[in-house]
Design a protein around this motif. Sequence first.
Motif, PDB file in Angstrom:
ATOM      1  N   LEU A   4     -77.424  49.058 -12.623  1.00  0.00           N
ATOM      2  CA  LEU A   4     -76.834  47.835 -13.181  1.00  0.00           C
ATOM      3  C   LEU A   4     -77.033  47.736 -14.681  1.00  0.00           C
ATOM      4  N   THR A   5     -77.996  48.496 -15.203  1.00  0.00           N
ATOM      5  CA  THR A   5     -78.255  48.538 -16.640  1.00  0.00           C
ATOM      6  C   THR A   5     -78.572  49.972 -17.030  1.00  0.00           C
ATOM      7  N   PHE A   6     -78.450  50.282 -18.311  1.00  0.00           N
ATOM      8  CA  PHE A   6     -78.775  51.634 -18.752  1.00  0.00           C
ATOM      9  C   PHE A   6     -80.283  51.863 -18.770  1.00  0.00           C
ATOM     10  N   ARG A   7     -81.064  50.823 -18.908  1.00  0.00           N
ATOM     11  CA  ARG A   7     -82.516  50.977 -18.789  1.00  0.00           C
ATOM     12  C   ARG A   7     -82.864  51.430 -17.382  1.00  0.00           C
ATOM     13  N   GLU A   8     -82.208  50.852 -16.391  1.00  0.00           N
ATOM     14  CA  GLU A   8     -82.429  51.240 -14.985  1.00  0.00           C
ATOM     15  C   GLU A   8     -81.993  52.684 -14.756  1.00  0.00           C
ATOM     16  N   GLN A   9     -80.898  53.107 -15.393  1.00  0.00           N
ATOM     17  CA  GLN A   9     -80.411  54.474 -15.206  1.00  0.00           C
ATOM     18  C   GLN A   9     -81.421  55.480 -15.734  1.00  0.00           C
TER      19      GLN A   9
END
Length: 414
Positions: free
Chosen positions: A405-410
């Motif tokens: 859901l976010t690039f931090r999560e990716q």
Amino acid sequence: MRPVLRLEVIVVMRPAKTITPAATILLAVIMLVAACAPQRQVPWRPTQPTAPVTPPAMAMQPKAALLLPLTGPAAAVGQDLLDAAQMALFDAGDNQLELMPFDTGSEPDGATVAARAAIASGANVIIGPLFGRSTVAVTPLATSAGVEVFSLSNDSSVARPGIWVMGFGPEQQVDRVVRFAAQTGVNRMAALAPADAFGTRAIQAFQRAVGATGTARIVDIATYDASNSTPTDAVGRVATGLGVGPATEGGALSAPDSAVLIADGGARLRAVASLLAYHDIDPRSVRHLGTSRIQDDAAALLDPQLQGTWFAGAPPEGAEEFATRFRSLFNRSPSSVALLAYDTTAMVAGQSRAGPLDPAAFLDSQGFVGRAGIFRLLPDGRTERGLAVLEVNQGTAQVVDPAPLTFREQFAAR
């Protein structure tokens, strides 16, 4: 200020285009909204200029040119892209963007002439062209004029600073599905791909991704001529390298330790899967991996030899919502790339709310949320996307690992 769509298709050295009855209802609504906006009385059909075109000073109202194949072999896809862009413009709500459609045909020369006309008309950004070779053709013109380009191609090799490639290329798809397979315990991997541009990039991504896992190793890689509909030799070689027999009768292995990537689509993808089965490479004992091309072929989603195949693609919820609305408006199903035109136009329209378009705003590290999931533009012209891993299951594609859901999560998942 309400969004504006210039209703005339600006045809560049092509016959005038007929508006389909299915689009009439939407266009009627657009005309009510755009009636107060200034309109050109006659579409401009320029001849090929011999000198570079210098754009006029930036107007307060941002303008986005749509460079699309509205005539020629890809005209049906071009119409889908135009209709999707119209949807996005009005779904984006109150914004200042004006869309200007230009016909490129299917050849680079047409894209060049269309780009010159777009720049001369005051375009601040260009959405399109559809093809990589056409993107290459318009790059010098756009760069010299300071006009950003959002190409709908999937060929990352044409990306440059200010020339973004928005398509779903094989690199991120292969990286995502290979990493996920390794996390499930797959440690032996092979790959098959056509010896064309897409296949070459897929194989390069496969080699990088397997090496990055730290646990998996490459058993074999084989390519075949893109004109070969039944690549028996390449498949036989990979099957020998894998050396895995058929699954036991009635037993599906819960966690295969081997996988084979088939970086292809259409009838040839199905042929390769059948040849693998002929060589006792059973999808129950060797995990099949693919690309999002598998979604473009209803027969592949039903093929017995491709059931259980994993591939990376856009989160299905947003894509299905888009397709449902598109069908309700235009009475037909959209081509797979129409979603890209929708998300790209929505992004540009959203940025236009503040007035003149600021190129730096497109490089927001938080990215954007589209119907195809999260995405962000990188300084070198590539587009990074948050992809889901899906599994083929009797005509459908079901999520086995959700998109971030976010690039931090990716990044945290790596």
